[in-house]
Design a protein around this motif. Structure first.
Motif, PDB file in Angstrom:
ATOM      1  N   ASP A 245       0.542  -1.489  -0.046  1.00 28.70           N
ATOM      2  CA  ASP A 245      -0.346  -0.178   0.207  1.00 28.70           C
ATOM      3  C   ASP A 245       1.265   1.088   0.198  1.00 28.70           C
ATOM      4  OD1 ASP A 245       1.357   0.124   2.388  1.00 28.70           O
ATOM      5  OD2 ASP A 245      -1.042   0.349   2.980  1.00 28.70           O
ATOM      6  N   GLY A 246       1.956   1.334  -0.120  1.00 31.02           N
ATOM      7  CA  GLY A 246       2.234   2.150   0.189  1.00 31.02           C
ATOM      8  C   GLY A 246       2.992   2.345   1.311  1.00 31.02           C
ATOM      9  N   ILE A 247       2.851   2.069   2.381  1.00 33.49           N
ATOM     10  CA  ILE A 247       2.566   2.430   3.612  1.00 33.49           C
ATOM     11  C   ILE A 247       3.282   0.909   4.351  1.00 33.49           C
ATOM     12  CG2 ILE A 247       1.385   3.309   5.647  1.00 33.49           C
ATOM     13  CD1 ILE A 247      -0.715   3.898   4.075  1.00 33.49           C
ATOM     14  N   HIS A 248       2.789   0.278   4.530  1.00 35.79           N
ATOM     15  CA  HIS A 248       3.477  -0.227   5.417  1.00 35.79           C
ATOM     16  C   HIS A 248       4.851  -1.264   4.852  1.00 35.79           C
ATOM     17  CE1 HIS A 248      -0.924  -1.045   6.397  1.00 35.79           C
ATOM     18  NE2 HIS A 248       0.916  -2.063   7.711  1.00 35.79           N
ATOM     19  N   VAL A 249       5.172  -1.147   3.309  1.00 34.47           N
ATOM     20  CA  VAL A 249       6.597  -1.315   2.645  1.00 34.47           C
ATOM     21  C   VAL A 249       6.834  -0.726   2.086  1.00 34.47           C
ATOM     22  CG1 VAL A 249       7.829  -3.015   1.973  1.00 34.47           C
ATOM     23  CG2 VAL A 249       5.941  -4.167   3.723  1.00 34.47           C
ATOM     24  N   HIS A 250       8.038   0.371   2.322  1.00 33.32           N
ATOM     25  CA  HIS A 250       8.986   1.214   1.007  1.00 33.32           C
ATOM     26  C   HIS A 250       8.705   0.665  -0.295  1.00 33.32           C
ATOM     27  CE1 HIS A 250      11.541   4.063  -0.705  1.00 33.32           C
ATOM     28  NE2 HIS A 250      11.222   4.465   0.026  1.00 33.32           N
ATOM     29  N   ASP A 251       9.080   1.134  -1.230  1.00 29.51           N
ATOM     30  CA  ASP A 251       8.736   0.953  -2.645  1.00 29.51           C
ATOM     31  C   ASP A 251       9.693   0.199  -2.790  1.00 29.51           C
ATOM     32  OD1 ASP A 251       5.952   1.405  -3.036  1.00 29.51           O
ATOM     33  OD2 ASP A 251       6.409   3.435  -3.517  1.00 29.51           O
ATOM     34  N   ALA A 318       1.576  -1.868  -7.082  1.00 33.39           N
ATOM     35  CA  ALA A 318       2.405  -2.625  -7.798  1.00 33.39           C
ATOM     36  C   ALA A 318       2.668  -2.474  -8.989  1.00 33.39           C
ATOM     37  CB  ALA A 318       2.304  -3.838  -7.700  1.00 33.39           C
ATOM     38  N   ILE A 319       1.421  -2.259  -9.972  1.00 34.72           N
ATOM     39  CA  ILE A 319       1.989  -1.877 -11.838  1.00 34.72           C
ATOM     40  C   ILE A 319       2.292   0.063 -12.211  1.00 34.72           C
ATOM     41  CG2 ILE A 319       1.121  -1.342 -13.932  1.00 34.72           C
ATOM     42  CD1 ILE A 319      -0.577  -4.275 -12.730  1.00 34.72           C
ATOM     43  N   GLN A 320       1.707   1.427 -11.148  1.00 29.05           N
ATOM     44  CA  GLN A 320       1.306   1.900 -10.967  1.00 29.05           C
ATOM     45  C   GLN A 320       2.417   2.795 -10.944  1.00 29.05           C
ATOM     46  OE1 GLN A 320      -2.111   3.503 -11.170  1.00 29.05           O
ATOM     47  NE2 GLN A 320      -2.469   3.138 -13.046  1.00 29.05           N
ATOM     48  N   VAL A 321       3.161   2.118  -9.709  1.00 31.28           N
ATOM     49  CA  VAL A 321       4.390   3.068  -8.837  1.00 31.28           C
ATOM     50  C   VAL A 321       5.415   2.285  -8.869  1.00 31.28           C
ATOM     51  CG1 VAL A 321       4.252   4.062  -6.697  1.00 31.28           C
ATOM     52  CG2 VAL A 321       2.492   4.641  -7.545  1.00 31.28           C
ATOM     53  N   THR A 322       5.194   0.990  -7.889  1.00 30.34           N
ATOM     54  CA  THR A 322       6.066  -0.105  -7.872  1.00 30.34           C
ATOM     55  C   THR A 322       7.365  -0.051  -9.145  1.00 30.34           C
ATOM     56  OG1 THR A 322       4.806  -0.817  -6.126  1.00 30.34           O
ATOM     57  CG2 THR A 322       7.045  -1.685  -6.045  1.00 30.34           C
ATOM     58  N   GLY A 323       6.499  -0.341  -9.798  1.00 25.60           N
ATOM     59  CA  GLY A 323       6.903  -0.582 -11.498  1.00 25.60           C
ATOM     60  C   GLY A 323       6.567  -2.623 -11.829  1.00 25.60           C
ATOM     61  N   ILE A 324       6.056  -3.304 -11.229  1.00 26.24           N
ATOM     62  CA  ILE A 324       5.808  -4.216 -11.133  1.00 26.24           C
ATOM     63  C   ILE A 324       5.359  -4.331 -12.893  1.00 26.24           C
ATOM     64  CG2 ILE A 324       5.615  -7.208  -9.926  1.00 26.24           C
ATOM     65  CD1 ILE A 324       5.568  -5.591  -7.898  1.00 26.24           C
ATOM     66  N   LEU A 365      -7.320   0.388 -14.707  1.00 26.76           N
ATOM     67  CA  LEU A 365      -6.923  -0.740 -14.042  1.00 26.76           C
ATOM     68  C   LEU A 365      -7.924  -0.295 -11.970  1.00 26.76           C
ATOM     69  CD1 LEU A 365      -2.794  -0.918 -13.250  1.00 26.76           C
ATOM     70  CD2 LEU A 365      -4.436  -2.239 -14.501  1.00 26.76           C
ATOM     71  N   ALA A 366      -8.798   0.194 -12.746  1.00 25.56           N
ATOM     72  CA  ALA A 366      -9.982   0.703 -11.358  1.00 25.56           C
ATOM     73  C   ALA A 366     -10.770  -0.528 -12.449  1.00 25.56           C
ATOM     74  CB  ALA A 366     -10.875   1.949 -11.866  1.00 25.56           C
ATOM     75  N   VAL A 367     -11.946  -1.376 -11.005  1.00 23.62           N
ATOM     76  CA  VAL A 367     -12.313  -2.374 -11.274  1.00 23.62           C
ATOM     77  C   VAL A 367     -13.394  -1.511 -11.460  1.00 23.62           C
ATOM     78  CG1 VAL A 367     -13.821  -4.201 -10.375  1.00 23.62           C
ATOM     79  CG2 VAL A 367     -11.371  -3.661  -9.698  1.00 23.62           C
TER      80      VAL A 367
END
Length: 383
Positions: A245-251, A318-324, A365-367
């Motif tokens: 979520d970008g809060i619990h773990v750094h990207d 994951a896709i838009q921010v972390t780049g996975i 990527l919205a449902v």
């Protein structure tokens, strides 16, 4: 029989763009790239993505409801909330409470599973056998030292539906408890732990196969003692949960974990609380009040206490921010957890022969819609 066309189909190995997917009798019967086969009714989605239905190993609540309760309607509300966000199967995860209340809640959820309640793939006990120094939001008064009698009460109430038990293996009697969980057929997860690298490695060598929310509520990774996170990432038999979520773990830490373990061993989870999908305010997580504000959930002292995350948001991040890559994100949200739970033969990927559990996302990527066994359970298909 129906063919969905005009979209990008995310398979285990690639993205079919443009792609199509055919459903019949609740199953995926074929996928392909380009023009769909003739002779089958089609629905043109006009863009967007098809992902496999998300599988959440770790969900405590959502939509104002929690699952550590004896109220089936409240549990159903939480499961239904996450289904609208693409989670087609979830483990109902209980937080630590009094043993009697945990046993009662387990019994209620087991009865719901026996009655084939939609969307519940089993029970996850996140406690009570946790290290008090890493308890996070778990109520200190109800934590238990490893106690096989208490464990058997919980297992008996679960009637075979307890799929995961999180525990701290370094506690006295921890390895004996680990062995008892394994004998029951459940998966042992290492979490809420002060275990050293060696202690965590021994637990994984002894049969534990999951790390509960990697990096969170565990001894920190250190270059002279990599701790539980290092032991989990280094062991090819261990799956690592991540709250993305970008809060619990750094990207960047997420990128490092994916690079170290591979998407086959990373499972995105929500660790969602009743505050997911709700406004800021105070909610209850088991017996503990938690405060939701600005997208995070914390205790009064600022300690993180679960999340407001949904699986679709984890995938987008994951896709838009972390780049996975898209394929790896789909694997972490669906295929990897399905494999861990032993249900990958019939769900967890868009593979012919498997259940048509599908999340239809728009270009951002919205449902847009969620299908279970080929039938819409949220949203609808274009006419």
């Amino acid at each position: 029989m129906l063919t969905l066309t005009g979209c990008r189909v995310v398979t285990q190995r690639t993205v079919l763009d443009p792609g199509w997917l055919t459903v019949a009798d609740g199953l995926i019967v074929a996928t392909g790239r380009g023009e769909p086969p003739a002779g089958t009714p089609t629905v043109d989605l006009g863009g967007g993505w098809l992902f496999p239905g998300f599988i959440d190993l770790h969900m405590h609540g959502g939509g104002g409801a929690q699952v550590t309760t004896q109220d089936p309607a409240e549990i159903r509300t939480a499961v239904s909330f996450h289904r609208r966000h693409g989670t087609t199967r979830t483990l109902a995860s209980l937080v630590t409470d009094s043993l009697d209340r945990m046993v009662a809640a387990v019994s209620v959820i087991a009865a719901m599973i026996d009655a084939e309640e939609p969307g519940i793939a089993g029970i996850h006990l996140e406690g009570p056998f946790l290290n008090p120094s890493k308890r996070g939001s778990h109520h200190n008064d109800y934590l238990l030292a490893p106690d096989i009698t208490a464990l058997r009460r919980l297992l008996d109430a679960g009637r075979g539906h307890i799929r995961v038990v999180t525990m701290a293996p370094e506690l006295d009697g921890g390895m004996a408890l680990l062995a008892e969980v394994l004998r029951s057929g459940a998966i042992v997860a290492v979490g809420h732990t002060e275990a050293t690298y060696r202690q965590a490695r021994d637990a994984f060598a002894g049969g534990a196969r999951l790390a509960t929310h990697l990096f969170n509520a565990m001894r920190q990774f250190h270059h002279r003692d990599p701790g539980p996170a290092g032991a989990a990432l280094a062991d090819p038999n261990v799956t690592c949960e991540i709250i993305n979520d970008g809060i619990h773990v750094h990207d960047e830490a997420v990128r490092v974990a994916v690079a170290a373990a591979g998407a086959d061993r990373i499972a995105f989870i929500t660790d969602a609380t009743p505050a997911a999908g709700m406004s800021s305010g105070t909610y209850r997580l088991g017996p503990v009040p938690v405060i939701a504000d600005a997208g995070s959930v914390r205790l009064a002292d600022g300690t993180l206490a679960g999340s407001t995350l949904t699986m679709d948001a984890a995938v987008r991040h994951a896709i838009q921010v972390t780049g996975i890559p898209v394929v790896e994100a789909a694997r972490a949200a669906a295929t990897t957890p399905a494999t861990l739970l032993g249900i990958a033969d019939h769900t967890g990927s868009l593979t012919p022969g498997k259940a048509a559990d599908i999340v239809i996302l728009d270009d951002d990527l919205a449902v847009r819609a969620v299908l279970v066994n080929g039938a819409p359970v949220h949203g609808s298909l274009p006419r």
